[in-house]
Write a protein that holds these residues in place. Structure first.
Motif: not given
Length: 80
Positions: A11-15, A42-44, A47-49, A69-72
């Protein structure tokens, strides 16, 4: 590598955007929340999922790669 990939729900926030001209007062304050299902890689990418849609078993080749992006990211739940 493909044997290590775990199916997940992210579940993530999109622009997002507004079509055409609008007034600032008319902008929607709600976030654009997205649910994506795929195999976690993983680890691909730092800073990203990273999710992949399809995997060729035994070959390791993947298709439809999504870098979030991991922050989203709000949550990441294993579907196993």
């Amino acid at each position: 590598m493909s044997d290590e990939l775990v199916p997940v729900l992210v579940v993530w926030h999109d622009a997002h955007t507004v079509d055409g001209w609008t007034y600032l007062e008319a902008l929607d304050a709600d976030p654009c929340l997205v649910h994506s299902v795929g195999f976690l890689a993983p680890d691909a990418k730092p800073g990203h999922v990273v999710l992949v849609q399809s995997v060729i078993v035994g070959d390791g080749e993947v298709d439809a790669v999504l870098h979030i992006p991991a922050g989203m990211v709000v949550s990441c739940t294993s579907l196993r």
